[in-house]
Scaffold this active site. Structure first.
Site, mmCIF file in Angstrom:
data_model
loop_
_atom_site.group_PDB
_atom_site.id
_atom_site.type_symbol
_atom_site.label_atom_id
_atom_site.label_comp_id
_atom_site.label_asym_id
_atom_site.label_seq_id
_atom_site.Cartn_x
_atom_site.Cartn_y
_atom_site.Cartn_z
ATOM 1 N N GLU A 97 0.837 -1.198 0.000
ATOM 2 C CA GLU A 97 0.000 0.000 0.000
ATOM 3 C C GLU A 97 0.873 1.249 0.000
ATOM 4 O O GLU A 97 0.704 2.160 -0.816
ATOM 5 C CB GLU A 97 -0.888 -0.010 1.230
ATOM 6 C CG GLU A 97 -1.677 1.266 1.468
ATOM 7 C CD GLU A 97 -2.196 1.308 2.889
ATOM 8 O OE1 GLU A 97 -3.332 0.864 3.099
ATOM 9 O OE2 GLU A 97 -1.454 1.769 3.787
ATOM 10 N N ASP A 134 -5.062 -3.110 -3.288
ATOM 11 C CA ASP A 134 -4.888 -1.671 -3.454
ATOM 12 C C ASP A 134 -3.467 -1.287 -3.824
ATOM 13 O O ASP A 134 -3.242 -0.447 -4.701
ATOM 14 C CB ASP A 134 -5.347 -0.915 -2.201
ATOM 15 C CG ASP A 134 -4.549 -1.261 -0.956
ATOM 16 O OD1 ASP A 134 -3.948 -2.346 -0.907
ATOM 17 O OD2 ASP A 134 -4.535 -0.433 -0.022
#
Length: 554
Positions: A104, A165
């Site tokens: 991330e 993500d």
């Protein structure tokens, strides 16, 4: 696998990548940026803070970047000299390692760095160092993705599964890097982006129902999804560089899921829960996947959603994005009396606050959402004044900086479609293979243009081969092989111009270091009717399997 609190550690080269008027840019550094900071784009229909000058906003961004870089950007990995990472805390199980950062954070850092190129003369070197780490710490499930934990140990490289993500941001940043520096240097950014998009993200994250699952450890039939992964403008960029309609289908489906969800659970707020499950969609239960209690509410994952939504309106003009952004901004303005400082770090879907203080990862996305409507000018102005000096921790500060880049017009839209590629002469042509694993894996599946179907040989045999009949002698210029997990470590490409069935094969390419994924093989222009992949040594215990076997030509 235990997940952490805030989301599983969460074109042309010369085509103008921005929309609207662009102010003067700073001089490009020695590496020759094509989009040097500040780009200060004015997006159609999107507000900027109006109480300060563009120059003052640019200065605020550079000052915040200097702080962010000094605080979080590190290159002290003894196990990976030259590798950069973004230092940040995680929650979840690091499996005995000392976690230093995440995929991330890597994605945030790669986007920030490429957008700040031109201001930071070392941006390209830093970006390449971040990419080096992303590749070294590959996922245990799919080597085209990044494992979610960065730790200073060789054993951590390839040890962890992935998080959706981080990989979406990393792949998107590679498209930005191609627009910023071109792809003719030590890293072919565009090729790396395409490989990651198709062989990593599409292969592992796009479900059979066109949702995005949670990681490469998750199922392709999964209905669970994390709305903070719904990076709609990223997915449009993926479509533009690949031409793959899958991404449009995913975008349309995610909008449908969002609208179904809000019509039932949050019609007055537009809020969505940290995790969404089921069909029709509904909030995940509390403590979903053992993350934290509020996984059924608008908490530290979903707080990022408003930025992801409004960017699809700013960059691509989707009215669905504007409608959602307007609903969220209108609700939060009313809830807070027009004061961003009154935003809380957590809300139930009906708008009841359960958080108790304002933090940038909640505030800044709501300010960005407000930019889609001229009625929100005072809100945007007040938000900018609140957020420009707010300094907290890795997660909030990184996302705050991303919002600052958007609000000032310094997050520019990546260029459109790549230079048109040579036609695929093999598409839907006749094929022959040495063996077939079984029904549904016939050789024709490798030339049907569908990257979800594949040819597979019988398991455990060497050699195996597949060839395509182009129908007549053509001028060919290259071959593309898109491997499934069962790939060839050693193989050659052969051609023949015989009439009837091929008998005389000529070798035009060979390798003994194949590693799967996408192999793009340029060839000197030459005449051929038949083109064959001849597998000599398998890279896995299985057989050989190709999603697509393309032959490019003139």
């Amino acid at each position: 696998m235990m997940l952490q609190k805030v989301c599983l550690f969460l074109l042309c080269l010369f085509v103008t990548a921005s929309v609207g008027a662009v102010g003067p840019a700073s001089p490009a550094s020695a590496v020759g940026e094509l989009k040097p900071f500040p780009q200060q784009v004015s997006y159609p229909g999107i507000l900027k803070p109006s109480q300060v000058t563009q120059a003052a906003m640019n200065q605020a961004v550079t000052a915040y970047y200097d702080y962010w870089k000094a605080t979080y950007l590190k290159s002290n990995l003894t196990s990976l000299p030259g590798g950069y990472y973004v230092k940040g805390d995680i929650t979840g199980d690091p499996d005995g390692f000392t976690a230093l950062g995440s995929s991330e954070g890597q994605g945030y850092g790669m986007i920030i760095t490429v957008l700040m190129a031109g201001y930071d003369p070392n941006a390209k070197a830093i970006y390449d160092g971040l990419f080096k780490t992303a590749r070294a710490y590959k996922s245990s499930g799919n080597p085209n993705l990044m494992g979610w934990v960065v730790a200073d140990s060789k054993a951590a490289q390839g040890h962890f599964g992935s998080a959706t993500d981080g990989d979406l941001d990393i792949a998107y940043s590679l498209i930005l890097a191609h627009n910023q520096w071109g792809s003719g240097g030590s890293v072919n950014y565009l090729q790396e982006a395409k490989k990651m998009i198709t062989d990593g993200i599409k292969a592992s994250y796009v479900t059979s129902g066109y949702r995005l699952n949670l990681g490469d450890w998750d199922g392709k039939d999964a209905l669970n999804t994390r709305p903070s992964d719904w990076m709609l403008s990223h997915l449009r960029a993926f479509y533009e560089v690949t031409g793959d309609e899958t991404w449009i289908r995913v975008i349309d489906n995610l909008y449908d899921v969002y609208q179904q969800f809000t019509s039932t659970y949050s019609p007055n707020t537009g809020l969505i829960s940290d995790f969404v499950v089921g069909d029709p969609p509904k909030p995940a239960p509390e403590w979903y996947l053992d993350e934290f209690k509020e996984t059924n509410q608008y908490a530290y994952n979903a707080s990022r959603v408003p930025l992801r939504i409004v960017m699809d309106y700013a960059f691509y003009g989707d009215p669905r994005a504007k409608a959602l952004a307007d609903k969220m901004a209108g609700w939060i303005k009313g809830k807070t009396g027009g004061s961003p400082a009154n935003i809380k770090n957590g809300y139930k879907l009906d708008g009841t606050a359960f958080g108790d203080y304002a933090t940038a990862v909640f505030v800044s996305p709501f300010i960005s959402a407000g930019t889609a409507n001229p009625a929100n000018q005072a809100w945007v102005n007040a938000g900018w004044d609140w957020m420009k000096n707010k300094k907290e921790d890795y997660f909030s500060d990184s996302y705050n900086l991303l919002n600052m880049l958007f609000l000032t017009g310094n997050w520019w839209k990546p260029g459109g479609s790549p230079v048109p590629e040579a036609p695929n002469l093999a598409l839907n042509k006749t094929t022959v293979s040495s063996t077939v694993e079984g029904v549904g894996f016939e050789s024709g599946k490798a030339v049907d243009g569908n990257q979800m179907t594949r040819w597979a040989s019988r398991e455990g045999n060497d050699p195996e081969w597949i060839y395509v009949d182009l129908g007549s002698v053509q001028q060919i210029t290259g071959v593309k092989l898109r491997w499934e997990v069962a790939y060839a470590k050693r193989y050659k490409i052969e051609i023949s111009s015989d009439s009837g069935s091929p008998e005389h094969w000529q070798e035009v390419y060979s390798t003994s270091s194949g590693d799967g994924g996408l192999d793009e093989i340029p060839l000197a222009p030459q005449a051929a009717r038949y083109v064959r992949m001849y597998g000599i040594e398998r890279g896995t215990p299985y057989g050989y399997s190709l999603y697509e076997f393309e032959v490019t030509g003139q």
